[in-house]
Scaffold this active site. Sequence first.
Site, PDB file in Angstrom:
ATOM      1  N   HIS A 263       3.118  -4.739   8.450  1.00 13.01           N
ATOM      2  CA  HIS A 263       2.825  -4.778   7.018  1.00 13.01           C
ATOM      3  C   HIS A 263       3.191  -3.451   6.351  1.00 13.01           C
ATOM      4  O   HIS A 263       3.945  -3.429   5.363  1.00 13.01           O
ATOM      5  CB  HIS A 263       1.334  -5.078   6.806  1.00 13.01           C
ATOM      6  N   GLU A 264       2.662  -2.359   6.893  1.00 11.90           N
ATOM      7  CA  GLU A 264       2.967  -1.056   6.305  1.00 11.90           C
ATOM      8  C   GLU A 264       4.440  -0.706   6.495  1.00 11.90           C
ATOM      9  O   GLU A 264       5.045  -0.043   5.643  1.00 11.90           O
ATOM     10  CB  GLU A 264       2.071   0.031   6.906  1.00 11.90           C
ATOM     11  N   HIS A 267       6.323  -2.065   3.572  1.00 10.57           N
ATOM     12  CA  HIS A 267       6.224  -1.154   2.427  1.00 10.57           C
ATOM     13  C   HIS A 267       7.176   0.025   2.602  1.00 10.57           C
ATOM     14  O   HIS A 267       7.882   0.430   1.664  1.00 10.57           O
ATOM     15  CB  HIS A 267       4.795  -0.610   2.318  1.00 10.57           C
ATOM     16  N   GLU A 293       4.261  -5.502  -2.562  1.00 10.39           N
ATOM     17  CA  GLU A 293       3.531  -6.373  -1.646  1.00 10.39           C
ATOM     18  C   GLU A 293       4.413  -7.493  -1.110  1.00 10.39           C
ATOM     19  O   GLU A 293       4.223  -7.961   0.009  1.00 10.39           O
ATOM     20  CB  GLU A 293       2.291  -6.950  -2.321  1.00 10.39           C
TER      21      GLU A 293
END
Length: 499
Positions: A263-264, A267, A293
């Site tokens: 997830h990170e 980003h 997101e």
Amino acid sequence: MSTLELYTEYKTKMQKIADVKYASAVLQWDQETYLPPKGNDFRGRQLATLSEIAHEQFVDEKLGALLNELVGKNDLNEFEKRNVQLSLEDYNRNKKIPATFVRQMSETVTRAYHAWVKARESNSFTEFQEPLNVLINLKKQEADLLGYEHHPYNALMNDYDKGLTVNIVDNIFNNLKPQLLALLDVIKNKPQVDNSFLHQHFDKDKQWSFGIEILKRIGFDFEAGRQDLSVHPFTTNFNNADVRVTTRVDENDLGNMVWSCIHEGGHALYEQGLPGDQYGLPLGEYCSLSIHESQSRLWENCVGRGLSFWKHNLPLLKTFFPKQTDHLSAEVFFKGINKVEPSLIRTEADELTYHFHVMIRYEIEKMLIEGSISTKDIPAYWNEHYKKYLGVTVPDDKKGCLQDIHWSHGSFGYFATYSLGSMYAAQLYAAIERENVSLEKDISEGNNNVVLNWLRKNIHQSGRFYLSETLCKEATNESLNPAYFINYATKKYNTIYTG
């Protein structure tokens, strides 16, 4: 002075302001990773001073005059013109906020953050309630200073996705909620999948090494970034050549670390893909937090929770944890990691029930800002609606209303972007599939560049040139359409829950 000279002066001023902001960002990153506890008070002072300096530089009358002169020039190219337009919009918005208020907000956020950390340690919301109350009152003042139509929360959401309003989000959530409930109703009548293999003992250091390898495999450049540990995983950047991610490790839950990393990492790939030659300028910044997101959710769910991804990466996991995973096939692993089950923790939720976590927080924020509830009402409202929507009983504050870091950062208006990000992610991924018919085969062979290259071209390189809706239309030939998410989810979970 020529247009070129004026634009060069503008660029120099903006980059100096960026230098101050990113210096502050380094201190904030350090605050959440390595800062010793006794350094908290001085760090709050340092952050407040830098925030005040950056704000004063940005709202300086000379910069305003320069922007107003440049915006009327006809010999700027389209990118220069867009930079000036966006900077003037930002200038006029920031001009409404006094420097003293910026300092007060920064100091309050620092106090609130450390109060939140202590409240989590003692598992008591009451220790966080008063600092949070002070912060919310400041956010109400901020909304009044900025101005708004129809609802004060609109002023705060605009900071995260320009043009986003309560009316837009309410309509999306009101449409999404019954469709999600219907899909969940179908799933709950099917035999449950088994994810017990995720809940064994997984050595912390080996998990860490595996996470690093996964980040490399999705394209994270460790010469332009690093990973560290923090209480709540996050991503920050100081330029596109220095992007920091954090994760957390639970030795009894492999999924906690793996999908935090991915997830990170999503980003971070966005930040590393922004145009470096636009440093300090709007076109060197991300489009919006909804689009941000979309990048993390696309990598985490569309790719990282996909069967194709684990056909390639499960063998790597087995080299780190043979005892725990040798018996697993990619198909069994895929089903287990996508288990749908209501839970307490948003960051660990499956991608269907996840949206109810977001909706509950969105409603709480909206009511706090409009004044229909106060901070003392948060635990009761939280617990009631977790029972109502997710059917789970919240045992304590740490697993309830203290679990997220966002309120301690003053990030009110943020949460809706998590769900919007999932909508955008599904739509973007569908566009990638249309243009790359061999996409799943490529991913199963470890070629994630087909995804990254498409995102670099269609999302990352644009910076803030477009608003979210326009960027989505440019990339997919269609404005945001939540039907893509419902179609994606229905197809995926019908495959998983086939019994």
